[in-house]
Design a protein around this motif. Structure first.
Motif, PDB file in Angstrom:
ATOM      1  N   ARG A  34      26.921  83.374  32.774  1.00  0.00           N
ATOM      2  CA  ARG A  34      26.096  83.942  31.244  1.00  0.00           C
ATOM      3  C   ARG A  34      26.787  85.070  30.605  1.00  0.00           C
ATOM      4  O   ARG A  34      27.000  84.711  29.030  1.00  0.00           O
ATOM      5  CB  ARG A  34      25.248  86.323  32.004  1.00  0.00           C
ATOM      6  CG  ARG A  34      24.484  85.637  32.920  1.00  0.00           C
ATOM      7  CD  ARG A  34      24.143  86.966  33.447  1.00  0.00           C
ATOM      8  NE  ARG A  34      22.928  86.737  34.414  1.00  0.00           N
ATOM      9  CZ  ARG A  34      21.813  87.657  34.501  1.00  0.00           C
ATOM     10  NH1 ARG A  34      21.601  88.283  33.346  1.00  0.00           N
ATOM     11  NH2 ARG A  34      21.214  87.097  35.479  1.00  0.00           N
ATOM     12  N   GLN A  35      28.561  84.956  30.448  1.00  0.00           N
ATOM     13  CA  GLN A  35      29.331  84.819  29.497  1.00  0.00           C
ATOM     14  C   GLN A  35      29.540  84.168  28.275  1.00  0.00           C
ATOM     15  O   GLN A  35      29.847  84.144  27.740  1.00  0.00           O
ATOM     16  CB  GLN A  35      30.882  85.349  30.503  1.00  0.00           C
ATOM     17  CG  GLN A  35      31.287  86.262  31.482  1.00  0.00           C
ATOM     18  CD  GLN A  35      30.573  88.314  30.853  1.00  0.00           C
ATOM     19  OE1 GLN A  35      29.884  88.227  31.084  1.00  0.00           O
ATOM     20  NE2 GLN A  35      31.909  88.417  30.375  1.00  0.00           N
ATOM     21  N   VAL A  39      25.080  76.226  27.507  1.00  0.00           N
ATOM     22  CA  VAL A  39      25.879  75.187  28.001  1.00  0.00           C
ATOM     23  C   VAL A  39      25.676  73.901  27.447  1.00  0.00           C
ATOM     24  O   VAL A  39      24.269  73.831  27.378  1.00  0.00           O
ATOM     25  CB  VAL A  39      26.281  75.056  29.808  1.00  0.00           C
ATOM     26  CG1 VAL A  39      27.125  73.802  30.156  1.00  0.00           C
ATOM     27  CG2 VAL A  39      27.296  76.311  30.335  1.00  0.00           C
ATOM     28  N   VAL A  40      26.819  73.753  26.368  1.00  0.00           N
ATOM     29  CA  VAL A  40      26.469  72.347  25.627  1.00  0.00           C
ATOM     30  C   VAL A  40      27.317  71.177  26.733  1.00  0.00           C
ATOM     31  O   VAL A  40      26.771  69.524  26.156  1.00  0.00           O
ATOM     32  CB  VAL A  40      26.297  72.268  24.473  1.00  0.00           C
ATOM     33  CG1 VAL A  40      25.939  74.087  24.149  1.00  0.00           C
ATOM     34  CG2 VAL A  40      27.527  72.720  25.092  1.00  0.00           C
ATOM     35  N   PHE A  41      27.823  71.061  27.610  1.00  0.00           N
ATOM     36  CA  PHE A  41      29.536  69.876  27.467  1.00  0.00           C
ATOM     37  C   PHE A  41      29.608  70.570  28.979  1.00  0.00           C
ATOM     38  O   PHE A  41      30.229  71.594  29.106  1.00  0.00           O
ATOM     39  CB  PHE A  41      30.020  69.410  27.058  1.00  0.00           C
ATOM     40  CG  PHE A  41      30.971  68.033  26.950  1.00  0.00           C
ATOM     41  CD1 PHE A  41      29.977  67.375  26.816  1.00  0.00           C
ATOM     42  CD2 PHE A  41      32.181  68.384  27.747  1.00  0.00           C
ATOM     43  CE1 PHE A  41      30.325  66.002  27.515  1.00  0.00           C
ATOM     44  CE2 PHE A  41      32.753  67.370  27.801  1.00  0.00           C
ATOM     45  CZ  PHE A  41      32.222  66.475  27.997  1.00  0.00           C
ATOM     46  N   VAL A  42      30.016  69.711  29.835  1.00  0.00           N
ATOM     47  CA  VAL A  42      30.817  70.547  31.212  1.00  0.00           C
ATOM     48  C   VAL A  42      31.378  69.115  31.117  1.00  0.00           C
ATOM     49  O   VAL A  42      31.028  67.953  31.560  1.00  0.00           O
ATOM     50  CB  VAL A  42      29.747  70.338  32.496  1.00  0.00           C
ATOM     51  CG1 VAL A  42      30.673  70.485  33.811  1.00  0.00           C
ATOM     52  CG2 VAL A  42      28.950  71.014  32.327  1.00  0.00           C
ATOM     53  N   GLU A  43      32.519  68.463  31.521  1.00  0.00           N
ATOM     54  CA  GLU A  43      33.779  67.819  31.682  1.00  0.00           C
ATOM     55  C   GLU A  43      34.036  67.752  32.927  1.00  0.00           C
ATOM     56  O   GLU A  43      34.396  68.629  33.555  1.00  0.00           O
ATOM     57  CB  GLU A  43      34.676  67.961  30.849  1.00  0.00           C
ATOM     58  CG  GLU A  43      36.288  67.229  31.185  1.00  0.00           C
ATOM     59  CD  GLU A  43      37.519  67.373  30.592  1.00  0.00           C
ATOM     60  OE1 GLU A  43      38.418  68.146  30.761  1.00  0.00           O
ATOM     61  OE2 GLU A  43      37.929  67.042  29.875  1.00  0.00           O
ATOM     62  N   SER A  62      30.435  75.919  26.036  1.00  0.00           N
ATOM     63  CA  SER A  62      29.258  76.222  25.697  1.00  0.00           C
ATOM     64  C   SER A  62      29.427  76.768  23.491  1.00  0.00           C
ATOM     65  O   SER A  62      29.827  76.730  23.206  1.00  0.00           O
ATOM     66  CB  SER A  62      29.238  78.038  26.183  1.00  0.00           C
ATOM     67  OG  SER A  62      29.743  79.173  25.678  1.00  0.00           O
ATOM     68  N   VAL A  63      28.725  77.234  23.587  1.00  0.00           N
ATOM     69  CA  VAL A  63      28.274  77.396  22.180  1.00  0.00           C
ATOM     70  C   VAL A  63      29.476  78.449  21.628  1.00  0.00           C
ATOM     71  O   VAL A  63      29.669  78.782  20.466  1.00  0.00           O
ATOM     72  CB  VAL A  63      26.571  77.756  21.890  1.00  0.00           C
ATOM     73  CG1 VAL A  63      25.605  77.054  21.841  1.00  0.00           C
ATOM     74  CG2 VAL A  63      26.679  79.014  22.224  1.00  0.00           C
ATOM     75  N   LYS A  64      29.847  79.575  22.379  1.00  0.00           N
ATOM     76  CA  LYS A  64      30.400  80.288  22.526  1.00  0.00           C
ATOM     77  C   LYS A  64      31.761  79.629  22.109  1.00  0.00           C
ATOM     78  O   LYS A  64      32.755  80.665  22.216  1.00  0.00           O
ATOM     79  CB  LYS A  64      30.515  81.327  23.142  1.00  0.00           C
ATOM     80  CG  LYS A  64      29.289  82.561  22.936  1.00  0.00           C
ATOM     81  CD  LYS A  64      28.712  83.827  24.088  1.00  0.00           C
ATOM     82  CE  LYS A  64      27.711  84.502  24.153  1.00  0.00           C
ATOM     83  NZ  LYS A  64      27.835  85.374  25.032  1.00  0.00           N
ATOM     84  N   ALA A  65      32.227  79.177  23.573  1.00  0.00           N
ATOM     85  CA  ALA A  65      34.329  79.039  23.782  1.00  0.00           C
ATOM     86  C   ALA A  65      33.914  78.015  24.793  1.00  0.00           C
ATOM     87  O   ALA A  65      32.383  77.648  25.388  1.00  0.00           O
ATOM     88  CB  ALA A  65      33.876  80.079  24.874  1.00  0.00           C
ATOM     89  N   VAL A  66      35.060  77.936  24.917  1.00  0.00           N
ATOM     90  CA  VAL A  66      35.499  76.059  26.327  1.00  0.00           C
ATOM     91  C   VAL A  66      35.940  76.909  27.773  1.00  0.00           C
ATOM     92  O   VAL A  66      36.992  77.636  26.617  1.00  0.00           O
ATOM     93  CB  VAL A  66      36.323  75.362  25.284  1.00  0.00           C
ATOM     94  CG1 VAL A  66      36.250  74.268  27.056  1.00  0.00           C
ATOM     95  CG2 VAL A  66      35.229  74.819  24.606  1.00  0.00           C
ATOM     96  N   SER A  67      35.563  76.583  28.415  1.00  0.00           N
ATOM     97  CA  SER A  67      36.316  77.855  29.836  1.00  0.00           C
ATOM     98  C   SER A  67      37.157  76.626  30.748  1.00  0.00           C
ATOM     99  O   SER A  67      35.815  75.638  30.811  1.00  0.00           O
ATOM    100  CB  SER A  67      35.551  78.862  30.055  1.00  0.00           C
ATOM    101  OG  SER A  67      35.868  79.599  31.423  1.00  0.00           O
TER     102      SER A  67
END
Length: 130
Positions: A34-35, A39-43, A62-67
């Motif tokens: 949710r934070q 999600v657009v990609f998973v490495e 995600s569209v917001k960040a890479v975590s």
């Protein structure tokens, strides 16, 4: 927000599910997805890669960040969720099911005892909001 009682949790917002006496499945929590937002990609790591506890083993973009995603226990990757290559949004729609990220053979299953229970994780989330 969903926090299944049968899972264990890390303070980095990963969940752990015991799938056999020697293997666990790992993903990110409902709170984490949710934070992040959509999600657009998973490495993901490769099968056979070994990681120490608290080390990053992949990323979720995600569209917001890479975590970064952190390993909740020492262990070796025995499987990766191939579905995420084409459907990374499964992390948003089913984070505790089809949105799992890796399956791991922990070096010591006993290390999982250090993770948070569902109630402890909920309490941790409340304390983070304060």
């Amino acid at each position: 927000m969903t926090v299944p009682a049968e899972l264990k949790y890390s303070k980095d917002h990963e969940w752990v599910s015991v799938v056999s006496p020697k293997e666990v499945r790992i993903g990110i929590t409902d709170f984490a997805q949710r934070q992040l937002g959509d999600v657009v990609f998973v490495e993901q790591p490769k099968k056979g890669d070994r990681f120490d506890s608290s080390r990053a083993f992949g990323t979720v973009e995600s569209v917001k960040a890479v975590s970064e995603i952190y390993m909740p226990c020492d262990g070796t990757i025995v499987a990766v969720n191939e579905l995420l290559a084409d459907e990374p949004e499964l992390i948003n729609t089913d984070s505790y099911g089809d949105g799992w990220i890796v399956q791991v053979e922990p070096s010591r299953m006993k290390d999982l005892d250090q993770l948070l229970s569902a109630d402890q994780y909920k309490e941790y989330l409340r304390s983070e909001e304060d």
